[in-house]
Design an enzyme around this catalytic site. Sequence first.
Site, short mmCIF file in Angstrom:
data_model
loop_
_atom_site.label_atom_id
_atom_site.label_comp_id
_atom_site.label_asym_id
_atom_site.label_seq_id
_atom_site.Cartn_x
_atom_site.Cartn_y
_atom_site.Cartn_z
N GLY A 105 60.00 14.02 56.38
CA GLY A 105 58.65 13.55 56.65
C GLY A 105 58.38 12.18 56.04
CD GLU A 108 59.59 13.50 60.73
OE1 GLU A 108 59.30 14.19 59.74
OE2 GLU A 108 59.72 13.95 61.88
CD GLU A 128 63.46 16.50 58.37
OE1 GLU A 128 64.53 15.88 58.47
OE2 GLU A 128 62.36 15.94 58.24
N1 CAA Z 1 59.19 19.51 48.65
C1 CAA Z 1 58.87 20.09 47.48
N2 CAA Z 1 59.57 19.91 46.33
C2 CAA Z 1 60.62 19.08 46.38
C3 CAA Z 1 61.00 18.44 47.56
C4 CAA Z 1 60.23 18.66 48.74
N3 CAA Z 1 60.52 18.06 49.91
N4 CAA Z 1 62.09 17.68 47.30
C5 CAA Z 1 62.37 17.85 46.01
N5 CAA Z 1 61.49 18.70 45.44
C6 CAA Z 1 61.42 19.11 44.03
C7 CAA Z 1 62.63 19.92 43.62
O1 CAA Z 1 62.46 21.28 43.89
C8 CAA Z 1 62.72 19.65 42.12
O2 CAA Z 1 61.74 20.44 41.51
P1 CAA Z 1 62.02 21.02 40.03
O3 CAA Z 1 62.21 19.82 39.16
O4 CAA Z 1 60.81 21.81 39.74
O5 CAA Z 1 63.26 21.84 40.15
C9 CAA Z 1 62.23 18.20 42.02
O6 CAA Z 1 61.53 17.94 43.24
C10 CAA Z 1 63.33 17.19 41.89
O7 CAA Z 1 64.29 17.41 42.92
P2 CAA Z 1 65.85 17.31 42.65
O8 CAA Z 1 66.21 18.06 41.42
O9 CAA Z 1 66.52 17.64 43.91
O10 CAA Z 1 65.98 15.76 42.30
P3 CAA Z 1 67.09 14.72 42.72
O11 CAA Z 1 66.66 13.43 42.15
O12 CAA Z 1 68.43 15.25 42.44
O13 CAA Z 1 67.01 14.60 44.32
C11 CAA Z 1 65.95 14.36 46.45
C12 CAA Z 1 65.88 14.09 44.94
C13 CAA Z 1 67.13 13.60 47.06
C14 CAA Z 1 64.66 13.88 47.05
C15 CAA Z 1 66.16 15.88 46.70
O14 CAA Z 1 65.19 16.60 45.98
C16 CAA Z 1 66.04 16.30 48.13
O15 CAA Z 1 66.99 16.19 48.88
N6 CAA Z 1 64.85 16.81 48.54
C17 CAA Z 1 64.62 17.38 49.84
C18 CAA Z 1 64.47 16.32 50.87
C19 CAA Z 1 64.21 16.94 52.21
O16 CAA Z 1 64.89 17.84 52.66
N7 CAA Z 1 63.18 16.45 52.89
C20 CAA Z 1 62.80 16.98 54.16
C21 CAA Z 1 61.75 18.03 53.93
S1 CAA Z 1 61.34 18.90 55.42
C22 CAA Z 1 60.39 17.85 56.30
O17 CAA Z 1 60.12 16.77 55.89
C23 CAA Z 1 59.95 18.40 57.62
C24 CAA Z 1 59.21 17.45 58.45
O18 CAA Z 1 59.74 16.92 59.39
C25 CAA Z 1 57.81 17.17 58.22
#
Ligand code: CAA
Length: 692
Positions: A105, A108, A128
């Site tokens: 997102g 996006e 995603e």
């Molecule tokens: N939503 C909620 N919480 C999230 C999050 C998200 N998208 N991404 C990360 N967090 C949280 C983690 O759970 C973690 O929480 P805690 O410290 O409580 O454990 C904290 O943020 C830090 O995350 P990481 O430990 O993973 O930190 P990092 O620095 O190693 O990595 C990152 C950062 C690369 C952003 C990794 O967290 C990541 O890959 N996040 C997910 C990204 C993702 O998949 N985004 C797409 C979401 S779905 C979407 O967006 C659908 C759509 O089309 C609208």
Amino acid sequence: MTAINPVTDLSMDGDIAVITLNSPPVNALSANVREGLFEGFKAATADPAVKAIVLICEGRTFIAGADITEFGGASRGPSLFDVQGMMENAPKPVIAAIHGTALGGGLEVALVAHYRIAVPSARLGLPEVNLGLLPGAGGTQRLPRVAGPEKALEMMTSGRHAPASEALAMGLVDELAEEGKLREAAVAFARRCVTENRPLVKVRDNNTKVEAARGKPEIFEAFRKANARKFRGFLAPEYNIRCIEAAVNLPFDEGLAVERKLFGELVTGSQSAAQRYSFFAERQAQKVPDVPDDTPLIPVKSVGIIGAGTMGGGIAMNFANVGIAVTLIEVQKEALERGLKVIRSNYERTASRGGITAAQVEERMALITGSLDMNALATVDLVIEAVFERMDVKKEIFTKLDAICKPGAILATNTSGLNIDEIASVTKRPEAVIGLHFFSPANVMKLLEIVRADHTSKSVIATSMKLAKQIGKIAALVGVCPGFVGNRILGQRQREAQKLVMEGAMPWDVDRVLYDFGFPMGPFAMSDLAGLDIGWVKERSQGESIRDVLCEMDRRGQKTGAGYYDYDENRNAKPSPVTEKIINDFIVKTGSNPRTVSDEEILERCIYPMINEGVKILEEGKAIRSSDVDVVWQNGYGWPVYRGGPMWYGDQIGAAKVLEKMKEFQAKMGDDFKPAPLLEKLVAEGKKFSDL
Ligand code: CAA
């Protein structure tokens, strides 16, 4: 500066409005963030003094995606579409300023800005698919319009985060800013947009790249075919592909409708629920309740590894990859040279595929020094022993390490199941001893089982967890017990697989059922791959098991062209009449009657005892939480990600059903199926495995 809401500020830099988000940890698009964006853009758009708008984030990253914790809950405040409409239709230039990661997102949102500027260290992607989803806010329609359908296929089905330089080359980013000077660069860029009267570019209107692919369905068919093995069992990759097909073949709004529909199916489905669970499970596993975040860490700048075999060499690569110097110890010169040669050829293979440069091969090799003298470990910060699994040998090594290593060094063993307390007992510093159980091939497999012994210090645990992340592993902390968490549970499945074969199922029946369940291969194919002669001693072999007979016939697995299966010159497996006869002879010899074993029974007998063992492990406190068991099984043993892990899967079936089946099997086949007392308690209290 005006506070729009608790996570959003609006400030002016001359006639440029700067909207700043600050919602730790990753600026995910929670209801608060959406509201801040919506109201911020509304205010900036309405203000005639504002000539252009920059969106920038505080903290470690640009927006890292939708807030995954909100999925499944009631939606509050403005939707992401409302926000995007406000940005894309703004009558003045909107510039997204990206650092850290713009993911899902987050990308996006950036894609509805008219321009994007990023620092070189930024990464952009639509990951995603790894959550069992597709980008649900227009990303599936906009990325192909920017990057072209081929690139979008690759990025969206892998979830890869593209570096800023690549994003620039594909047009996803318009300009790179100097590191640390993003805000100034973005404001200057915005000012140029105003003075040069640049157009308000809407990605949705840019059809050139998608139109070029129209009427060429072969692009998609070829992609599906090339990736069939990788995507097997998963819904999300196919759904992402369909959305890109829609981007190519349909007008923007119709493509968006396809995206909405398919997103809805995925987000409410069982696969995405499991994959989202896994995302949080992996992060949860890093937290150890009695080891607080501020536990002092031991600096690890150099590592010693004892044993230059497949395991030791693979472990060494993990550290060299992140710039940590390694001393690799072997007893024999030839073995050391062979080990170093294997490491080099692994690196060279990666380089030949473009994974690293030739210079990086040399840099990494230069970090690995071989030695035949354990005294070379006197100054290292961490030692990992990776020799074969014999307690007497390990004890001898740890006695020497205790004498050689400097005070404060971490002494780790890579044992896959021996008693680490016993190993630690030969040292005068049991607090320094820990298990670091890597999985083969150690330079590839994600899991690191970190084994806490009775006296392991908190600093040693905290350092090991941190180091795991640094070398790209997914860690789970477990306790000392035979086989720890992973192999202990594996033992249950292996036992039942062997028993099923003695009752009338053929190895390829068992393998097929587990393969169809989603494992990369079944237990017999796995044994053939590993080699049936691991732990087999020719001199002592008396044909007492099917494996003994196979090894005695020199059917030792893939490497000899035959094992449980027969193999052709390309290592394709075929059920073997020889194996079938050996099994049938065995059954006759033991006086049992072969019967038809159903696929359902194969699955239940292999999987339910694993779940039961997981409960026993939790009962004994050998894993912290049930999701840690799942993290181990997904990342070390190929449990299909879209089925969460044994404990998550158990909850989908229901603890009561698992208990009922275990009791039924116990009545028929004995105490291999004895339910864990905690399983009985769980069911009596109407609780779930995830409550453990
Ligand atoms: N939503 C909620 N919480 C999230 C999050 C998200 N998208 N991404 C990360 N967090 C949280 C983690 O759970 C973690 O929480 P805690 O410290 O409580 O454990 C904290 O943020 C830090 O995350 P990481 O430990 O993973 O930190 P990092 O620095 O190693 O990595 C990152 C950062 C690369 C952003 C990794 O967290 C990541 O890959 N996040 C997910 C990204 C993702 O998949 N985004 C797409 C979401 S779905 C979407 O967006 C659908 C759509 O089309 C609208």
